[in-house]
Motif scaffolding. Structure first.
Motif, PDB file in Angstrom:
ATOM      1  N   GLY A  13       3.388  -8.523 -18.743  1.00  0.00           N
ATOM      2  CA  GLY A  13       2.064  -8.040 -18.386  1.00  0.00           C
ATOM      3  C   GLY A  13       2.133  -6.730 -17.628  1.00  0.00           C
ATOM      4  O   GLY A  13       3.060  -5.942 -17.771  1.00  0.00           O
ATOM      5  N   GLY A  14       1.135  -6.482 -16.776  1.00  0.00           N
ATOM      6  CA  GLY A  14       1.107  -5.242 -15.998  1.00  0.00           C
ATOM      7  C   GLY A  14       2.207  -5.212 -14.954  1.00  0.00           C
ATOM      8  O   GLY A  14       2.510  -6.233 -14.327  1.00  0.00           O
ATOM      9  N   ASP A  15       2.825  -4.051 -14.766  1.00  0.00           N
ATOM     10  CA  ASP A  15       3.869  -3.941 -13.745  1.00  0.00           C
ATOM     11  C   ASP A  15       3.234  -3.890 -12.362  1.00  0.00           C
ATOM     12  O   ASP A  15       2.054  -3.575 -12.209  1.00  0.00           O
ATOM     13  N   GLY A 128       3.431 -11.688  -9.682  1.00  0.00           N
ATOM     14  CA  GLY A 128       3.567 -10.236  -9.684  1.00  0.00           C
ATOM     15  C   GLY A 128       2.345  -9.575 -10.289  1.00  0.00           C
ATOM     16  O   GLY A 128       2.243  -9.428 -11.504  1.00  0.00           O
ATOM     17  N   THR A 129       1.386  -9.192  -9.449  1.00  0.00           N
ATOM     18  CA  THR A 129       0.172  -8.515  -9.905  1.00  0.00           C
ATOM     19  C   THR A 129      -0.482  -7.833  -8.720  1.00  0.00           C
ATOM     20  O   THR A 129      -0.552  -8.414  -7.633  1.00  0.00           O
ATOM     21  N   ILE A 130      -0.983  -6.624  -8.918  1.00  0.00           N
ATOM     22  CA  ILE A 130      -1.594  -5.910  -7.797  1.00  0.00           C
ATOM     23  C   ILE A 130      -2.968  -6.451  -7.438  1.00  0.00           C
ATOM     24  O   ILE A 130      -3.512  -6.138  -6.380  1.00  0.00           O
ATOM     25  N   ASP A 131      -3.559  -7.292  -8.317  1.00  0.00           N
ATOM     26  CA  ASP A 131      -4.935  -7.740  -8.102  1.00  0.00           C
ATOM     27  C   ASP A 131      -5.075  -8.844  -7.060  1.00  0.00           C
ATOM     28  O   ASP A 131      -6.188  -9.105  -6.589  1.00  0.00           O
ATOM     29  N   ASN A 132      -3.991  -9.537  -6.747  1.00  0.00           N
ATOM     30  CA  ASN A 132      -4.020 -10.638  -5.762  1.00  0.00           C
ATOM     31  C   ASN A 132      -5.004 -11.740  -6.180  1.00  0.00           C
ATOM     32  O   ASN A 132      -5.684 -12.343  -5.350  1.00  0.00           O
ATOM     33  N   ASP A 133      -5.064 -12.005  -7.488  1.00  0.00           N
ATOM     34  CA  ASP A 133      -6.089 -12.906  -8.023  1.00  0.00           C
ATOM     35  C   ASP A 133      -5.528 -14.235  -8.516  1.00  0.00           C
ATOM     36  O   ASP A 133      -6.070 -14.838  -9.444  1.00  0.00           O
ATOM     37  N   LEU A 134      -4.441 -14.700  -7.905  1.00  0.00           N
ATOM     38  CA  LEU A 134      -3.859 -15.981  -8.292  1.00  0.00           C
ATOM     39  C   LEU A 134      -4.047 -17.001  -7.179  1.00  0.00           C
ATOM     40  O   LEU A 134      -3.914 -16.679  -5.994  1.00  0.00           O
ATOM     41  N   ILE A 135      -4.355 -18.221  -7.568  1.00  0.00           N
ATOM     42  CA  ILE A 135      -4.486 -19.309  -6.607  1.00  0.00           C
ATOM     43  C   ILE A 135      -3.095 -19.873  -6.317  1.00  0.00           C
ATOM     44  O   ILE A 135      -2.310 -20.097  -7.240  1.00  0.00           O
ATOM     45  N   GLY A 136      -2.792 -20.105  -5.039  1.00  0.00           N
ATOM     46  CA  GLY A 136      -1.502 -20.693  -4.698  1.00  0.00           C
ATOM     47  C   GLY A 136      -0.593 -19.769  -3.915  1.00  0.00           C
ATOM     48  O   GLY A 136       0.561 -20.087  -3.660  1.00  0.00           O
ATOM     49  N   THR A 137      -1.119 -18.623  -3.508  1.00  0.00           N
ATOM     50  CA  THR A 137      -0.362 -17.719  -2.648  1.00  0.00           C
ATOM     51  C   THR A 137      -1.356 -16.842  -1.892  1.00  0.00           C
ATOM     52  O   THR A 137      -2.400 -16.471  -2.435  1.00  0.00           O
ATOM     53  N   ASP A 138      -1.049 -16.548  -0.638  1.00  0.00           N
ATOM     54  CA  ASP A 138      -1.945 -15.689   0.139  1.00  0.00           C
ATOM     55  C   ASP A 138      -1.956 -14.274  -0.419  1.00  0.00           C
ATOM     56  O   ASP A 138      -3.004 -13.616  -0.445  1.00  0.00           O
ATOM     57  N   ARG A 249     -19.606  13.193  -6.434  1.00  0.00           N
ATOM     58  CA  ARG A 249     -18.446  13.303  -7.303  1.00  0.00           C
ATOM     59  C   ARG A 249     -17.855  11.910  -7.545  1.00  0.00           C
ATOM     60  O   ARG A 249     -17.962  11.024  -6.702  1.00  0.00           O
ATOM     61  N   VAL A 250     -17.203  11.741  -8.693  1.00  0.00           N
ATOM     62  CA  VAL A 250     -16.557  10.477  -9.059  1.00  0.00           C
ATOM     63  C   VAL A 250     -15.052  10.701  -9.172  1.00  0.00           C
ATOM     64  O   VAL A 250     -14.610  11.696  -9.773  1.00  0.00           O
ATOM     65  N   SER A 251     -14.285   9.783  -8.611  1.00  0.00           N
ATOM     66  CA  SER A 251     -12.829   9.851  -8.707  1.00  0.00           C
ATOM     67  C   SER A 251     -12.294   8.488  -9.123  1.00  0.00           C
ATOM     68  O   SER A 251     -12.544   7.482  -8.450  1.00  0.00           O
ATOM     69  N   VAL A 252     -11.586   8.438 -10.254  1.00  0.00           N
ATOM     70  CA  VAL A 252     -11.003   7.196 -10.757  1.00  0.00           C
ATOM     71  C   VAL A 252      -9.496   7.232 -10.484  1.00  0.00           C
ATOM     72  O   VAL A 252      -8.787   8.083 -11.022  1.00  0.00           O
ATOM     73  N   LEU A 253      -9.019   6.309  -9.655  1.00  0.00           N
ATOM     74  CA  LEU A 253      -7.614   6.344  -9.245  1.00  0.00           C
ATOM     75  C   LEU A 253      -6.670   5.839 -10.343  1.00  0.00           C
ATOM     76  O   LEU A 253      -5.533   6.277 -10.434  1.00  0.00           O
ATOM     77  N   GLY A 254      -7.119   4.925 -11.165  1.00  0.00           N
ATOM     78  CA  GLY A 254      -6.348   4.517 -12.339  1.00  0.00           C
ATOM     79  C   GLY A 254      -4.976   3.944 -12.038  1.00  0.00           C
ATOM     80  O   GLY A 254      -4.759   3.275 -11.031  1.00  0.00           O
ATOM     81  N   HIS A 255      -4.018   4.251 -12.929  1.00  0.00           N
ATOM     82  CA  HIS A 255      -2.723   3.581 -12.887  1.00  0.00           C
ATOM     83  C   HIS A 255      -1.812   4.033 -11.759  1.00  0.00           C
ATOM     84  O   HIS A 255      -0.739   3.436 -11.566  1.00  0.00           O
ATOM     85  N   MET A 256      -2.205   5.053 -11.017  1.00  0.00           N
ATOM     86  CA  MET A 256      -1.391   5.412  -9.852  1.00  0.00           C
ATOM     87  C   MET A 256      -1.302   4.244  -8.873  1.00  0.00           C
ATOM     88  O   MET A 256      -0.361   4.157  -8.085  1.00  0.00           O
ATOM     89  N   GLN A 257      -2.260   3.322  -8.948  1.00  0.00           N
ATOM     90  CA  GLN A 257      -2.265   2.176  -8.041  1.00  0.00           C
ATOM     91  C   GLN A 257      -1.123   1.203  -8.315  1.00  0.00           C
ATOM     92  O   GLN A 257      -0.782   0.386  -7.473  1.00  0.00           O
ATOM     93  N   ARG A 258      -0.558   1.265  -9.504  1.00  0.00           N
ATOM     94  CA  ARG A 258       0.538   0.361  -9.858  1.00  0.00           C
ATOM     95  C   ARG A 258       1.903   0.908  -9.497  1.00  0.00           C
ATOM     96  O   ARG A 258       2.884   0.170  -9.527  1.00  0.00           O
ATOM     97  N   GLY A 259       1.984   2.190  -9.217  1.00  0.00           N
ATOM     98  CA  GLY A 259       3.281   2.811  -9.019  1.00  0.00           C
ATOM     99  C   GLY A 259       3.677   2.944  -7.562  1.00  0.00           C
ATOM    100  O   GLY A 259       2.965   2.531  -6.654  1.00  0.00           O
ATOM    101  N   GLY A 260       4.840   3.540  -7.363  1.00  0.00           N
ATOM    102  CA  GLY A 260       5.312   3.842  -6.023  1.00  0.00           C
ATOM    103  C   GLY A 260       6.299   2.829  -5.473  1.00  0.00           C
ATOM    104  O   GLY A 260       6.471   1.728  -5.997  1.00  0.00           O
ATOM    105  N   HIS A 261       6.963   3.238  -4.389  1.00  0.00           N
ATOM    106  CA  HIS A 261       7.921   2.354  -3.731  1.00  0.00           C
ATOM    107  C   HIS A 261       7.183   1.182  -3.090  1.00  0.00           C
ATOM    108  O   HIS A 261       6.174   1.387  -2.395  1.00  0.00           O
TER     109      HIS A 261
END
Length: 325
Positions: A13-15, A128-138, A249-261
């Motif tokens: 799935g998504g990294d 492993g997901t940036i959305d934090n949308d799983l039941i069973g973990t804080d 103005r509109v700013s879409v952050l997009g996939h940069m949210q998935r990257g980085g250390h």
């Protein structure tokens, strides 16, 4: 204890930042218990095609700080069919894999749940997901890094908004979950947030803008991409029509949210659940997600962990309202 000799580990799935830390923890814990480890590249697609490789300590050296996933990730339509899952099982047996650790989100766990019920192979999942949308973990692996990435981006947007007296509408990830928007909205001092868990009341948004501080030179609205009004561009269109005097103005952050250390929190979280996955398999756990609730390791059945529609925390929503004055 279950007799396991070779654990297969894969990301699907998504990294998300911290996946490499989780892979490292699984590999090194398995080796600690004198088990073999097989890395499965490109998730279920690689499982079907036999894209697997043995892993040792050196395979996971110097990766804990890296974003993304060294095992790559992909989505597999073929795995959704019984024939694809049968081929995947045959490849696992061919490579001597007799247990699995799946790192991913609800789609990954849906596949793991079906596969675990169809074939006699224990499988545990790591969230492993940036959305934090799983039941069973804080918290899920990657969420802390993602919200820090968004917060830093919005802070920079605020600088230019202040300089030009602008209203910025910032769209963040969260097709079905507004948790990224909710926490970053608080952390960045947003005037309002729009999330899929709450029905969008455009009149309430107008009232918030009308009653806010007149002397404030910049305004920030955080919008989750799954907001029912249609996302940041649609909200921006409505705001421009209502307030033509605003420089909007509109700013879409997009996939940069998935990257980085990955942050320290994500590295530690990934390490803890990675160790617990191997130990859980050895203790006989299967078809469950490993998580941490109230700082304690938990095992939640896949069918309970997979995404559910939940209400947004009303306390956090109230905080946004209070602090945006």
């Amino acid at each position: 204890m279950t007799q396991i000799k070779n654990i297969g580990v894969y990301t699907s799935g998504g990294d998300s930042p911290g996946m490499n830390a989780a892979i490292r923890a699984v590999v090194r814990t398995a080796l600690y218990y004198n088990l073999e480890v097989t890395g499965i590249r490109r998730g279920y697609e690689g499982m079907i095609n036999g894209d697997m490789l043995p892993m040792d300590r050196r395979s996971v050296a110097n990766i804990i700080q890296r974003g993304g996933t060294i095992l790559k990730t992909a989505r597999s339509l073929e795995f959704r069919e019984p024939e694809g899952r049968k081929q995947a099982y045959e490849q696992l047996k061919k490579h001597g894999v007799d247990a699995l650790v799946a790192i991913g989100g609800d789609g990954t766990f849906t596949g793991a749940k079906v596969f675990g019920h169809e074939y006699d192979i224990p499988v545990l999942g790591l969230p492993g997901t940036i959305d934090n949308d799983l039941i069973g973990t804080d918290f899920t692996i990657g969420y802390d890094t993602a919200i820090n990435t968004v917060m830093e981006a919005v802070d920079k947007i605020r600088d230019t908004a202040e300089s030009h007296d602008r209203l910025f509408i910032v769209e963040v990830m969260g097709r079905d979950s507004g948790l990224i928007a909710l926490r970053t909205g608080i952390a960045s001092g947003a005037e309002a947030i729009l999330i899929p868990e709450s029905k969008t009341n455009i009149d309430a948004l107008y009232e918030r803008l009308d009653t806010g501080r007149r002397d404030k030179s910049s305004k920030i609205l955080i919008v989750a991409e799954g907001d029912e009004a249609g996302g940041a561009f649609e909200i921006g269109k409505l705001v421009k029509e209502k307030y033509p005097n605003y420089d909007t103005r509109v700013s879409v952050l997009g996939h940069m949210q998935r990257g980085g250390h990955p942050t320290c929190m994500d590295r530690v979280l990934a390490s803890r659940v990675g160790v617990a996955a191997v130990e859980g398999l050895l203790a006989g756990h299967s078809n469950e997600m490993v998580g941490i609730i109230n700082n304690q390791i938990t095992y939640t059945p896949f069918e309970n962990a997979i995404k559910h529609t939940v209400e947004a925390d009303p306390n956090l929503l109230k905080i946004v309202e209070i602090l945006s004055l």
